[in-house]
Design an enzyme around this catalytic site. Structure first.
Site: not given
Ligand code: SF4
Length: 548
Positions: A36, A300, A436
């Site tokens: 563990d 934009d 774009l």
């Protein structure tokens, strides 16, 4: 039994480890089998800490089970206290130790250790990591403040007592911890924000606190519950027992940061500064401190409007993301969910506001399916969703734990406050194709480099099959033996044969990120009308039908 491949949260003792390791002067003795200690790596590798976690494991082995494991627990506790001399000791079990019932906390209680002791009872088979962290933090604060509790009937302290005492107001920041999402920088950002408003921070906990700091918690005028998954229960208890008000708005996003500051000013009875006054239909002066409002309004960002976003995270980050996506970036939220069952009610309410039904699950395959069906164009999620989105060919940003090492970055990257909103804007928009390029690929489909689905700013190569926006089979699904046809494949094949060449050609003209959705809608339309063929005309009929 539940077949599990990936899990959003670890067992509750990992949550307890997060509390112990976030703090100083606390040690955790964990009754656990050999192996563990793997959990150490979460802190030494993901959080990149240069120290071992303050955890002593009993690391019992199969051969110990025939002997006295209780003696092993006591020995480990004694050695840990002698060696580390903690200011507070946590004692608990991991999943396997819970089965052998040595009751390490009770054993420690009988050992007269001379250290404040918290006996952790974390049911590993019904609860998970965040619950374990919240319970550990709550039990630790409760144990340390036992002697400070006001007598019954004591009037609540006024949150504006700072005025009579001639000092600045002060608050505690509760909840930040290691392995939490960007907690390190959120604390810096919120501390700075409060300082600008003349508010001091008394205690930050658990991150960086010592037990003596927790004893100072009641000296603050209010508690700020920064991460409800970890600090929710302790804040409620402090409110009930010490009369400390809690500020519950989580300041992730512009609107939420402004709402947080307004709530805080109200709680502390501070006059609201002019720059925080609400302005009809536009951001207040204070909100302009982040660049997000202008960036998202600038032309934009117009192409971001209406982008379909699917959100799945811990409750706090999912709710915050839904608000930012819908109110601050103009996205359309098409799916909202969380693995945090403890906060399911809050997630359901946030989803209902958006006209959605919340997805509450800890099965990543269910999330992956929902993500595909929602025909999302952007996924905001955890590391699991990052993998699923990759398989589906969808852009994705990580907004919540569980996290990988890259989400503990060297640079300053908060999610909260004004700067957090800047970081969020950049990281969510980054995986999307830029405006774009999206426009040009929609117009000219025969470029040899800027092909369908290409995102050149990410250095994409040729798109995957999934780059068409249509679901790809998960590689985890075993391939059927040659000659066998799965039911899903048969349905897909039947649907594909419906498409005529001119139908397919028209479909190929649709931008790739919405093509999957258009294909599904058209097929549903064709089935509903009993059409035997899907040609260009059927496609446009379906388009007209769905846009009505
Ligand atoms: S005890 Fe729990 S955490 Fe440890 S290995 Fe077994 S299942 Fe995993």
């Amino acid at each position: 039994m539940e077949l599990t491949l990936w899990t959003y949260e670890g067992p509750p003792h990992v949550g307890a480890m997060r509390i112990a390791t976030s703090m100083e002067g606390v040690h955790y003795v964990l009754h656990a089998p050999q192996g563990d200690t793997y959990a150490d790596l979460l802190f030494t590798m993901i959080e990149r800490r240069g120290l071992r976690p303050p955890v002593t494991y009993t690391t019992f082995q199969a051969r110990d089970l025939g002997g006295d494991t209780a003696e092993l627990v006591q020995r480990s506790i004694r050695q840990a206290v002698e060696r580390f001399q903690p200011e507070a000791l946590l004692v608990g079990e991991s999943c396997t130790a819970e089965l052998i019932q040595d009751q390490p906390g009770a054993l420690a209680g009988g050992m007269n250790l001379g250290v404040p002791l918290v006996n952790l009872e974390l049911p590993a088979y019904s609860k998970k990591e965040n619950w374990g962290a919240a319970e550990t933090f709550y039990q630790l604060v409760r144990t340390l403040l036992k002697g400070e509790m006001p007598a019954p009937g004591t009037p609540k302290p006024s949150p504006s007592r700072w005025r009579q005492e001639g000092r600045r107001p002060r608050v505690n920041l509760l909840g930040p911890s290691l392995l939490g999402f960007r907690c390190r920088d959120d604390v810096l950002e919120i501390t700075r924000l409060l300082a600008e408003h003349g508010i001091d921070v008394a205690v930050v906990a658990p991150l960086g606190a010592r037990p003596a700091d927790l004893i100072r918690i009641p000296t603050a005028d209010a508690n700020v519950c920064l991460y409800p998954e970890v600090a929710g229960p302790v804040c409620s208890w402090l409110e009930r027992s010490f009369g400390q008000p809690v500020v519950r708005t989580v300041p992730i996003g512009i609107g939420a940061t402004a709402a947080f500051l307004r709530e805080l000013h109200g709680v502390l009875d501070l006059a609201l500064p002019a720059d925080l006054q609400e302005v009809e239909g536009q951001p207040s002066e204070a909100e302009r401190r982040s660049r997000l409002p202008w960036y998202s309004r600038s032309v934009d960002s117009t192409y971001l409007t209406g982008k379909r976003v699917f959100i799945f995270a811990d409750a706090t980050h999912a709710i915050a993301a839904a608000r930012i996506a819908s109110k601050e970036l103009g996205f359309q939220v098409v799916g909202l969910g969380s693995y945090s069952r403890e906060q399911a009610r809050e997630v359901r309410a946030a989803a209902a506001e958006l006209g959605l039904e919340a997805l509450i699950t800890d099965d990543y395959l269910v999330v992956e399916k929902a993500m595909g069906e929602a025909a999302a164009e952007l996924v905001l999620g955890t590391q699991m969703e990052r993998h699923s989105a990759k398989r589906l060919g969808l852009p994705c940003a990580v907004i919540s734990a569980p996290l990988h090492v890259q989400d503990v970055p060297a640079r300053y990257s908060p999610q909260m406050g004004w700067e957090g909103a800047n970081v969020i804007f950049d990281s969510w928009v980054h995986p999307l194709m830029m405006g774009l390029e999206e426009h040009l690929i929609g117009m000219f489909r025969h470029d040899f480099e800027f092909v369908d689905g290409h995102r050149s700013h990410l250095g994409d190569g040729a798109p995957t099959a999934a780059g068409t926006g249509e679901p790809e089979a998960a590689p985890a699904t075993p391939a059927p033996a040659p000659g066998t046809i799965t039911a899903a494949a048969a349905v897909r094949e039947a649907l594909e044969s419906l498409w005529t060449a001119d139908g397919e050609a028209e479909l190929a003209k649709i931008p790739f990120f919405v093509r999957g959705k258009v294909r599904k809608n058209t097929e549903a339309f064709a089935r509903e009308r009993g059409l035997e063929r899907i040609d260009a005309e059927a496609l446009y009929d379906a388009k007209a039908h769905f846009s009505r």
